[in-house]
Design a protein around this motif. Structure first.
Motif, PDB file in Angstrom:
ATOM      1  N   LEU A  34      24.958  12.751  23.027  1.00  0.00           N
ATOM      2  CA  LEU A  34      23.606  12.644  22.477  1.00  0.00           C
ATOM      3  C   LEU A  34      22.565  13.107  23.490  1.00  0.00           C
ATOM      4  CD1 LEU A  34      21.361  11.604  20.563  1.00  0.00           C
ATOM      5  CD2 LEU A  34      21.810   9.302  21.465  1.00  0.00           C
ATOM      6  N   LEU A  35      22.682  12.641  24.712  1.00  0.00           N
ATOM      7  CA  LEU A  35      21.676  12.930  25.729  1.00  0.00           C
ATOM      8  C   LEU A  35      21.787  14.346  26.288  1.00  0.00           C
ATOM      9  CD1 LEU A  35      21.856   9.500  27.546  1.00  0.00           C
ATOM     10  CD2 LEU A  35      19.819  10.421  26.439  1.00  0.00           C
ATOM     11  N   GLU A  36      23.013  14.847  26.445  1.00  0.00           N
ATOM     12  CA  GLU A  36      23.198  16.182  27.020  1.00  0.00           C
ATOM     13  C   GLU A  36      22.901  17.278  26.013  1.00  0.00           C
ATOM     14  OE1 GLU A  36      27.161  16.414  28.600  1.00  0.00           O
ATOM     15  OE2 GLU A  36      26.451  15.920  30.613  1.00  0.00           O
ATOM     16  N   ASN A  37      23.205  17.031  24.761  1.00  0.00           N
ATOM     17  CA  ASN A  37      23.004  18.022  23.705  1.00  0.00           C
ATOM     18  C   ASN A  37      22.084  17.393  22.660  1.00  0.00           C
ATOM     19  OD1 ASN A  37      25.234  19.927  24.691  1.00  0.00           O
ATOM     20  ND2 ASN A  37      26.367  18.031  24.372  1.00  0.00           N
ATOM     21  N   TYR A  38      20.809  17.378  22.994  1.00  0.00           N
ATOM     22  CA  TYR A  38      19.843  16.588  22.233  1.00  0.00           C
ATOM     23  C   TYR A  38      19.408  17.304  20.960  1.00  0.00           C
ATOM     24  CZ  TYR A  38      16.506  12.725  21.911  1.00  0.00           C
ATOM     25  OH  TYR A  38      15.819  11.588  21.525  1.00  0.00           O
ATOM     26  N   VAL A 113      20.629  11.068  31.396  1.00  0.00           N
ATOM     27  CA  VAL A 113      21.920  11.756  31.334  1.00  0.00           C
ATOM     28  C   VAL A 113      22.798  11.338  32.512  1.00  0.00           C
ATOM     29  CG1 VAL A 113      23.072  13.999  31.271  1.00  0.00           C
ATOM     30  CG2 VAL A 113      20.841  13.716  30.156  1.00  0.00           C
ATOM     31  N   GLN A 114      22.203  11.301  33.700  1.00  0.00           N
ATOM     32  CA  GLN A 114      22.968  10.921  34.890  1.00  0.00           C
ATOM     33  C   GLN A 114      23.528   9.504  34.756  1.00  0.00           C
ATOM     34  OE1 GLN A 114      20.235  11.490  38.163  1.00  0.00           O
ATOM     35  NE2 GLN A 114      19.883  13.634  37.641  1.00  0.00           N
ATOM     36  N   LEU A 115      22.697   8.592  34.278  1.00  0.00           N
ATOM     37  CA  LEU A 115      23.147   7.212  34.110  1.00  0.00           C
ATOM     38  C   LEU A 115      24.241   7.106  33.062  1.00  0.00           C
ATOM     39  CD1 LEU A 115      19.909   5.026  34.298  1.00  0.00           C
ATOM     40  CD2 LEU A 115      22.003   4.662  35.606  1.00  0.00           C
ATOM     41  N   ALA A 116      24.081   7.832  31.963  1.00  0.00           N
ATOM     42  CA  ALA A 116      25.095   7.795  30.910  1.00  0.00           C
ATOM     43  C   ALA A 116      26.431   8.319  31.427  1.00  0.00           C
ATOM     44  CB  ALA A 116      24.634   8.606  29.699  1.00  0.00           C
ATOM     45  N   ARG A 117      26.373   9.324  32.289  1.00  0.00           N
ATOM     46  CA  ARG A 117      27.619   9.830  32.881  1.00  0.00           C
ATOM     47  C   ARG A 117      28.270   8.777  33.784  1.00  0.00           C
ATOM     48  NH1 ARG A 117      25.148  15.654  34.679  1.00  0.00           N
ATOM     49  NH2 ARG A 117      25.450  16.808  32.721  1.00  0.00           N
ATOM     50  N   VAL A 187      16.040   3.836  30.020  1.00  0.00           N
ATOM     51  CA  VAL A 187      16.764   3.894  31.299  1.00  0.00           C
ATOM     52  C   VAL A 187      17.304   2.513  31.658  1.00  0.00           C
ATOM     53  CG1 VAL A 187      16.469   4.198  33.795  1.00  0.00           C
ATOM     54  CG2 VAL A 187      15.577   5.913  32.217  1.00  0.00           C
ATOM     55  N   ASP A 188      16.482   1.495  31.467  1.00  0.00           N
ATOM     56  CA  ASP A 188      16.919   0.130  31.775  1.00  0.00           C
ATOM     57  C   ASP A 188      18.123  -0.267  30.919  1.00  0.00           C
ATOM     58  OD1 ASP A 188      14.975  -0.232  33.686  1.00  0.00           O
ATOM     59  OD2 ASP A 188      13.600  -1.337  32.374  1.00  0.00           O
ATOM     60  N   LEU A 189      18.128   0.130  29.654  1.00  0.00           N
ATOM     61  CA  LEU A 189      19.236  -0.213  28.766  1.00  0.00           C
ATOM     62  C   LEU A 189      20.533   0.460  29.217  1.00  0.00           C
ATOM     63  CD1 LEU A 189      17.443  -0.042  25.306  1.00  0.00           C
ATOM     64  CD2 LEU A 189      18.496  -2.084  26.323  1.00  0.00           C
ATOM     65  N   ILE A 190      20.425   1.716  29.634  1.00  0.00           N
ATOM     66  CA  ILE A 190      21.638   2.399  30.105  1.00  0.00           C
ATOM     67  C   ILE A 190      22.109   1.790  31.422  1.00  0.00           C
ATOM     68  CG2 ILE A 190      22.696   4.618  30.657  1.00  0.00           C
ATOM     69  CD1 ILE A 190      20.471   5.968  29.035  1.00  0.00           C
ATOM     70  N   GLU A 191      21.161   1.426  32.281  1.00  0.00           N
ATOM     71  CA  GLU A 191      21.548   0.747  33.527  1.00  0.00           C
ATOM     72  C   GLU A 191      22.197  -0.602  33.207  1.00  0.00           C
ATOM     73  OE1 GLU A 191      19.801  -0.971  37.750  1.00  0.00           O
ATOM     74  OE2 GLU A 191      18.473  -0.704  36.045  1.00  0.00           O
ATOM     75  N   ASN A 192      21.684  -1.295  32.195  1.00  0.00           N
ATOM     76  CA  ASN A 192      22.302  -2.558  31.789  1.00  0.00           C
ATOM     77  C   ASN A 192      23.758  -2.350  31.386  1.00  0.00           C
ATOM     78  OD1 ASN A 192      19.912  -3.927  32.198  1.00  0.00           O
ATOM     79  ND2 ASN A 192      19.352  -4.031  30.039  1.00  0.00           N
ATOM     80  N   ALA A 193      24.028  -1.231  30.723  1.00  0.00           N
ATOM     81  CA  ALA A 193      25.402  -0.933  30.344  1.00  0.00           C
ATOM     82  C   ALA A 193      26.281  -0.762  31.583  1.00  0.00           C
ATOM     83  CB  ALA A 193      25.454   0.319  29.475  1.00  0.00           C
ATOM     84  N   SER A 194      25.733  -0.088  32.602  1.00  0.00           N
ATOM     85  CA  SER A 194      26.480   0.062  33.854  1.00  0.00           C
ATOM     86  C   SER A 194      26.733  -1.298  34.503  1.00  0.00           C
ATOM     87  CB  SER A 194      25.708   0.970  34.816  1.00  0.00           C
ATOM     88  OG  SER A 194      26.377   1.089  36.049  1.00  0.00           O
ATOM     89  N   ASP A 195      25.706  -2.143  34.514  1.00  0.00           N
ATOM     90  CA  ASP A 195      25.875  -3.500  35.045  1.00  0.00           C
ATOM     91  C   ASP A 195      26.936  -4.258  34.253  1.00  0.00           C
ATOM     92  OD1 ASP A 195      23.847  -2.967  36.841  1.00  0.00           O
ATOM     93  OD2 ASP A 195      22.300  -4.017  35.694  1.00  0.00           O
TER      94      ASP A 195
END
Length: 212
Positions: A34-38, A113-117, A187-195
């Motif tokens: 989704l993020l890379e091919n918007y 994109v970086q965070l999603a990766r 961004v915070d939501l994607i970081e939350n996923a990483s956490d």
């Protein structure tokens, strides 16, 4: 729990958790796409939503299985915790995807994109490690996987910190402020996923230590 070590446990638990980890990986892949091919944003967001529904189904199956099982592979509270951690991981990714649509984000930040990766890489490791959670002979291998997940989470923190430093640079009007705030929230939501991926790894490590 001591008694359960000498009796056959229900293998369906590990199978469900392995499937949930694979579903988290598929969700992360969909978010990256989704993020890379918007393009075709609504269809891609729906794909993430569909995977979140799969995660909910798997979570309910674990809950129902727990209620039906007398002998379980490890402590019930650990099963509940791992089930919740995996479910929350997928929920965070879905929240990020949905907000991209709801907020009508025109162009995702490169850091999204970086965070999603990062999250995708963590989910690859979870999918590799989850089938091994009942194998006490794989403790060392799982510990290495967990360490890699923690390292990736640190990378995610660095990316998020970078966003906070520059998010409002050049913002001079209210519409620009709103876009920046909404982008920061995603961004915070994607970081939350990483956490959350890190929490899954910690829960698995706790289970292994208890049952070693």
């Amino acid at each position: 729990m001591v008694l359960s070590k000498f009796m056959p446990s229900n293998p369906k638990f590990s199978a469900r958790f392995a499937e949930a980890a694979r579903n988290a990986h598929a969700t992360a892949q969909a978010l990256v796409d989704l993020l890379e091919n918007y393009t075709d944003v609504e269809a891609k967001v729906q794909r993430v939503r569909d995977l979140e529904h799969v995660g909910d189904r798997l979570s309910r199956e674990v809950t129902n299985l727990l209620a039906e099982s007398f002998i379980v592979p490890f402590d019930r509270e650990d099963i509940i915790a791992l089930n919740a951690d995996l479910d929350d991981l997928v929920d965070d990714m879905e929240d990020a995807a949905v907000k991209l649509s709801l907020y009508r984000i025109q162009t995702p930040l490169p850091q999204m994109v970086q965070l999603a990766r990062v999250v995708e890489a963590q989910c690859v490791l979870l999918a590799q490690g989850m089938p091994l959670i009942e194998d006490t002979g794989k403790v060392g291998e799982l510990a290495k996987i967990a360490e890699q997940i923690y390292t990736l989470e640190d990378q995610g923190d660095d990316i998020s910190d970078e966003v906070q430093r520059v998010l409002y640079d050049g913002v001079t009007d209210v519409p620009g402020m709103i876009v920046a705030m909404r982008s920061g929230e995603i961004v915070d939501l994607i970081e939350n996923a990483s956490d959350q991926a890190q929490r899954v790894a910690k829960t698995v490590e706790s289970i292994l230590l208890k049952n070693a």
